[in-house]
Write an enzyme that holds these catalytic residues in place. Structure first.
Site, PDB file in Angstrom:
ATOM      1  CG  HIS A  13     -24.030 -22.025 -20.283  1.00 47.15           C
ATOM      2  ND1 HIS A  13     -24.769 -20.883 -20.510  1.00 47.15           N
ATOM      3  CD2 HIS A  13     -23.508 -22.381 -21.481  1.00 47.15           C
ATOM      4  CE1 HIS A  13     -24.681 -20.561 -21.785  1.00 47.15           C
ATOM      5  NE2 HIS A  13     -23.922 -21.449 -22.400  1.00 47.15           N
TER       6      HIS A  13
ATOM      7  CG  HIS B  67     -23.326 -24.237 -27.531  1.00 49.96           C
ATOM      8  ND1 HIS B  67     -23.133 -22.896 -27.388  1.00 49.96           N
ATOM      9  CD2 HIS B  67     -22.347 -24.686 -28.363  1.00 49.96           C
ATOM     10  CE1 HIS B  67     -22.062 -22.531 -28.096  1.00 49.96           C
ATOM     11  NE2 HIS B  67     -21.577 -23.593 -28.701  1.00 49.96           N
TER      12      HIS B  67
END
Length: 214
Positions: free
Chosen positions: A166, A124
């Site tokens: 993450h 992303h």
């Protein structure tokens, strides 16, 4: 028969990963202490979808086919190549590093399959930075659009940590990868004639203005 021993991760990297986990946990805890962040799960999901590789690729292919304008072909083809480059590079990197996502991550992320079950680097973030690089350097848009894009990129990066998708190091890796991909696209940038040739080849139609057009 000699036994095959698994390659051990160097101690330095093990320590770095442990520090990364602790710093990320600290950021998440401080963020969750603020009600404004704790109640934004829906917004985080919207940001997640807004920068996911599958929707971006599907949207850009649709945009390319629906808006068959010769003045847009160079933009359309180069961005499509950039998106494909990002998806491939991120998939290869994740398959190679195989870093697991944070244990607190909820497995409800869109498209968590194959290499995408892994955490490093953040696709992303690399995609968001690539898009920002593309529209500020390769195909500059009016300055009025730059602040919203910067805010979008920052929000994507922050939300990936606060959603616990993450670790911080994954975000940094994604940002650096996006910049690298932008540099590669700058080097490989297709001219208008080359873009028209690629589009003509893919669509099996002759595009007005190309060197091959008669």
């Amino acid at each position: 028969m000699a036994q095959v021993t698994r390659e051990r991760v160097p101690l330095f990297f093990m320590e770095l990963l442990e520090i990364d986990k602790k710093v990320t946990k600290c950021i998440v805890e401080k963020g969750n202490n603020l009600l404004v962040f704790r109640s934004m799960r829906l917004q985080y999901r919207a940001l997640e979808v807004s920068c996911h590789g599958i929707p971006w690729l599907a949207f850009w292919i649709a945009f390319t086919w629906l808006f068959n304008d010769s003045s847009l072909i160079q933009l359309q083809v180069n961005m499509l190549l950039g998106l494909l480059l990002d998806i491939i590079v991120v998939a290869v990197c994740k398959a190679y590093f195989r870093r697991r996502r944070p244990s607190t991550n909820q497995d409800d992320a869109l498209g968590q399959m194959g290499p995408d079950v892994f955490s490093f680097p953040s696709g992303h973030c690399s995609r968001a930075v690539l898009v920002l690089f593309f529209f500020t350097r390769l195909w500059p848009v009016p300055m009025i659009f730059v602040p919203p894009m910067l805010a979008w990129v920052f929000s994507i990066c922050a939300s990936r940590i606060l959603m616990q998708r993450h670790y911080l190091l994954d975000i940094v890796g994604g940002i650096l990868l996006g910049l690298l991909e932008g540099g590669v696209m700058d080097f490989l940038w297709l001219s208008e004639d080359s873009a028209k040739y690629v589009m003509s080849y893919l669509s099996d139609e002759k595009i007005d203005g190309g060197d091959y057009h008669v």
